[in-house]
Structures are given as C-alpha cells and as structure tokens.
Design an enzyme around this catalytic site. Structure first.
Site, mmCIF file in Angstrom:
data_model
loop_
_atom_site.group_PDB
_atom_site.id
_atom_site.type_symbol
_atom_site.label_atom_id
_atom_site.label_comp_id
_atom_site.label_asym_id
_atom_site.label_seq_id
_atom_site.Cartn_x
_atom_site.Cartn_y
_atom_site.Cartn_z
ATOM 1 N N ASP A 91 0.814 -1.096 -0.008
ATOM 2 C CA ASP A 91 -0.053 -0.134 -0.010
ATOM 3 C C ASP A 91 0.771 1.272 0.125
ATOM 4 O O ASP A 91 2.153 1.138 0.272
ATOM 5 C CB ASP A 91 -0.963 -0.038 1.121
ATOM 6 C CG ASP A 91 -0.391 0.083 2.541
ATOM 7 O OD1 ASP A 91 0.912 0.086 2.630
ATOM 8 O OD2 ASP A 91 -0.778 -0.284 3.451
ATOM 9 N N GLY A 93 1.202 3.997 2.027
ATOM 10 C CA GLY A 93 1.338 4.601 3.217
ATOM 11 C C GLY A 93 0.474 5.903 3.437
ATOM 12 O O GLY A 93 0.674 6.215 4.782
ATOM 13 N N GLY A 94 -0.368 6.069 2.650
ATOM 14 C CA GLY A 94 -1.457 7.133 2.851
ATOM 15 C C GLY A 94 -2.277 6.917 3.914
ATOM 16 O O GLY A 94 -2.329 7.749 4.875
ATOM 17 N N GLY A 215 -11.504 3.938 0.761
ATOM 18 C CA GLY A 215 -12.267 4.846 1.254
ATOM 19 C C GLY A 215 -13.649 3.929 2.155
ATOM 20 O O GLY A 215 -14.592 4.822 2.582
ATOM 21 N N ASP A 265 -7.670 -7.364 1.303
ATOM 22 C CA ASP A 265 -6.795 -7.505 2.308
ATOM 23 C C ASP A 265 -7.288 -7.165 3.549
ATOM 24 O O ASP A 265 -8.345 -6.323 3.496
ATOM 25 C CB ASP A 265 -5.336 -6.985 2.079
ATOM 26 C CG ASP A 265 -5.698 -5.245 2.644
ATOM 27 O OD1 ASP A 265 -5.204 -4.954 3.553
ATOM 28 O OD2 ASP A 265 -6.267 -4.638 1.684
ATOM 29 N N CYS A 303 -11.951 -28.414 9.156
ATOM 30 C CA CYS A 303 -10.705 -27.694 8.685
ATOM 31 C C CYS A 303 -9.589 -28.534 8.825
ATOM 32 O O CYS A 303 -9.381 -29.417 10.117
ATOM 33 C CB CYS A 303 -10.578 -26.438 9.689
ATOM 34 S SG CYS A 303 -8.897 -25.496 9.353
ATOM 35 N N CYS A 305 -6.548 -27.540 8.970
ATOM 36 C CA CYS A 305 -5.265 -26.707 9.323
ATOM 37 C C CYS A 305 -4.560 -27.479 10.528
ATOM 38 O O CYS A 305 -5.094 -28.344 11.183
ATOM 39 C CB CYS A 305 -5.374 -25.473 9.687
ATOM 40 S SG CYS A 305 -6.052 -24.773 11.205
ATOM 41 N N CYS A 308 -6.489 -27.224 13.732
ATOM 42 C CA CYS A 308 -7.628 -28.000 14.051
ATOM 43 C C CYS A 308 -7.380 -29.688 13.911
ATOM 44 O O CYS A 308 -8.211 -30.389 14.619
ATOM 45 C CB CYS A 308 -8.682 -27.808 12.782
ATOM 46 S SG CYS A 308 -9.323 -25.886 13.146
ATOM 47 N N HIS A 334 -5.351 -21.070 11.713
ATOM 48 C CA HIS A 334 -6.366 -21.374 11.588
ATOM 49 C C HIS A 334 -7.029 -20.389 10.761
ATOM 50 O O HIS A 334 -7.492 -20.587 9.701
ATOM 51 C CB HIS A 334 -7.011 -21.725 12.626
ATOM 52 C CG HIS A 334 -8.870 -22.057 12.313
ATOM 53 N ND1 HIS A 334 -9.169 -22.816 11.715
ATOM 54 C CD2 HIS A 334 -9.384 -20.781 12.735
ATOM 55 C CE1 HIS A 334 -10.379 -22.722 11.592
ATOM 56 N NE2 HIS A 334 -10.784 -21.536 12.042
#
Length: 374
Positions: A91, A93-94, A215, A265, A303, A305, A308, A334
């Site tokens: 990104d 930085g704003g 925004g 993100d 799950c 992972c 789990c 997880h």
C-alpha cells in the site's frame, strides 16, 4: 505496464480470474494476508504459504520508518528480505499517515508528518511513495492517495477525491514500467455515487494495471459498503483486477465477490487470532471462554489446518489463559487457512455457476452459531 490479468469466467457480477506477476500468479478472487512490517504476525512465510496464500501485502509507511526502504533494497528487496518468493502488493502509506501519524499536514505536494515511532519528521509525496515501493521491489504498487474519512460532508469528500486523482496522475508519471510489475489506481469518493463515478472516469483516463476501491470499511457499516459497491464496481474497467482495500470479515468477502471484487486484504484474521477470536464455518468462536476448558473437540471439525487437525479446544483455551505464544500462532494459522478456504470455495462456485447457492449455504452455516457446549 505489463502486469497480466485474465478474466476466466463470471457468475452474475462475480468474476474468476488470474493475475500474473514477475513472482508468480494469483488466482482470483484472492485474499492477501497483511505483512505490515515484512512479516505476517505469528507466522513464518512458509506457514503462510501452507495456508494457500499466494500474495502478501506490505506497508510502505512502516517499512520506510523501520528498517528503511534503502536498507531493504540493499539487502535484495522485500522478497529476499522476508523470505517470501511469491507476489507482494504494497500500500502507498497514505492510510497510515492519516491514521497513525502525529501533526500531519496535507498540501498539494503531499503529506508531512511525525513518525509514530520516534516523532521524527518525514514527507510522503506521490513520487516518494512510488520510489519507496520500487525500492521494496513490490510487484503491485499502489497510488498515493488520501483516504477520505467517514462520516464526511460531500464537499470535503469531493475535494479529497480530486486531490487523490491529481496524485494518481503524479503516481503514474513516477512509476517505472517493467515486466511483471504494475500500478493500481484507487477509486475514492466516499459513499457518493457521482463522486465515485467521477473518480473512476479520471483513473480510467490515466490508465492502470488494476483499480482499487478505497475509503470503505472506515466506519460506514456493511450495508452502506455494499450499496456503494453496487454503484461503483459496474462502472470499473472490466478487464482489470478490482481490489477492495482493508476488507474484511468472511461475510464481507462473500458479499463483495458477489458485487464484482477480485482482491482483498485485512488484518482481521491475524489480529483476531492473537486475541483468541477464531473464524469458523459456524461463525466466530472466542477460545478464551470457559466453556472450552474441558472440550476435547477441534476448533472446526471440517478444517484440516494444523490447529484443527492436531489440537483440542481445551488445549487452545489453556494456551490463551496462560499467555503462551503457541496459542497465538495456532489460531492465526487457522484463521488464515479459513480465509483462504472461503476464497477457494468462491472461486470454485464461480467456475461452476453455483455462486448463489454457495453463498446461501455459507450464510446458513454462519447463522448456525458455534457447536453446542459439552
């Protein structure tokens, strides 16, 4: 600009695509774990990759302050520095300048601010932000913009958006074209339809490799966010990726994909993982609650992972109650795995034209709530 994007198929407004960079391709819709300071908190890069993540997000503001873009560049760039060989988006930085810095001052030139770390004075402009992201070797660079606050008067939103559009042109002019790297513009305009359309028109005229919606997720609530997307995404360039910045919870992701968004993100899966909050097929679980103290069952039976498949709710509860770091690691793993699973499910549903049924089943599962206590 030579970032590749292929729109493979659609289901309603939802899109299934593939984004190609110098460090590999990304299947979309995609969720990007946030690696603010060149690390996804509580995770090794190898572990992040094991969750299914194909691209990470780094932060210009934090990395320019510590350890410094010049240092990262000398050490071989962000990929080598943090041992992540996949694509990276940074990104501009704003947002952090607006939200974290002290005594910031915005002018036509850029933003001067005091570091939240040590109070030192810095300046970020469209040109310097683009240069820093180049030094970091970011595959996807973001335009420098002002993140319009919410709530906001329309006049202020218009002035903020138009400043960001002027900065977008300067960002484009400063960007160095190279194979497998690209620059995204950021649509602003708060919740005002005509301002969003004006922003889209300005950015499209400049020309970018992708277009982000900025925004939002700044306090307006899900209903208003979705209504804003309803009148924003249909006007965005169809053959370029669309990125909704800073979003969100699993139901935000599903709703935004239904409205034509390709990339996301958010810090939620990692931040919540460190505070004992888990995202599951049946909604959120607070592993700190006493009800889990004697529960031998996994956090989410469906799950696979490591959290789990190998550990009980009782053990996870114990880890958090005793302040053991392993608890933070396992729950973060997880949550990231679950977010990637949500995205994989959406991609599959779009491919088979079953997104509507898939989304309904997802929402029904979330509404069930956690399994009954023992």
């Amino acid at each position: 600009m030579t970032l590749g994007y292929e729109l493979i198929t659609t289901d309603g407004a939802a899109r299934r695509g593939r984004l190609t960079t110098a460090h590999g391709s990304i299947e979309t819709p995609a969720f990007m774990p946030v690696g603010t300071a060149a690390t996804v908190k509580c995770m090794m890069p190898e572990s992040v990759k094991a969750t299914g993540a194909e691209i990470l997000l780094g932060n210009t503001y934090h990395l320019m302050l510590r350890p410094g873009a010049e240092r990262v560049e000398k050490l071989g760039g962000l990929h080598k520095f943090m041992n992540w060989d996949g694509p990276i988006l940074t990104d501009s930085g704003g947002f952090q300048v607006m939200s974290l810095s002290k005594l910031r001052k915005i002018t036509e030139q850029g933003v001067t601010f005091q570091s939240h770390v040590d109070g030192s004075s810095h300046e970020l402009t469209p040109e310097s932000s683009i240069k820093i992201q180049h030094q970091l070797d970011s595959n996807i660079t973001m335009c420098f913009d002002e993140c319009t606050p919410y709530p906001v008067e329309k006049k202020e939103a218009a002035e903020s958006m138009r400043l960001s559009m002027r900065w977008a042109q300067r960002s484009r002019d400063a960007f160095v074209d190279r194979d497998g790297y690209g620059l995204f513009g950021i649509v602003q305009g708060s919740v005002f339809e005509d301002l969003r359309h004006e922003s889209i028109e300005a950015l499209t005229k400049i020309g970018f490799d992708g277009y982000a919606v900025g925004g939002l997720a700044v306090g307006e609530g899900q209903e208003m966010m979705f209504s804003t997307l309803d009148f924003t995404t249909p006007s965005m360039v169809a053959d370029k990726p669309r990125y909704l910045m800073g979003v969100g919870k699993p139901d935000d992701l599903v709703g935004a994909v239904e409205r034509g968004i390709d990339m996301f993100d958010c810090v939620l899966p990692t931040r919540c993982g460190r505070t004992g909050q888990a995202f599951t097929r049946r909604g959120t679980v607070n592993i700190r609650n006493a009800r889990h103290m004697d529960d031998p069952r996994p956090l989410d039976p469906g799950c696979s992972c490591p959290c789990c498949s190998s550990y009980s709710r009782a053990y996870l509860h114990h880890l958090f109650r005793t302040g053991e770091v392993l608890g933070l690691m396992l729950l973060t793993w997880h949550n990231l795995s679950y977010f990637q699973e949500v995205m994989a499910g959406l991609r599959g549903a779009i491919e088979t034209g079953t997104l509507s049924a898939h989304a309904a089943a997802f929402r029904a599962g979330q509404a069930e709530g956690d399994i009954e206590r023992l």
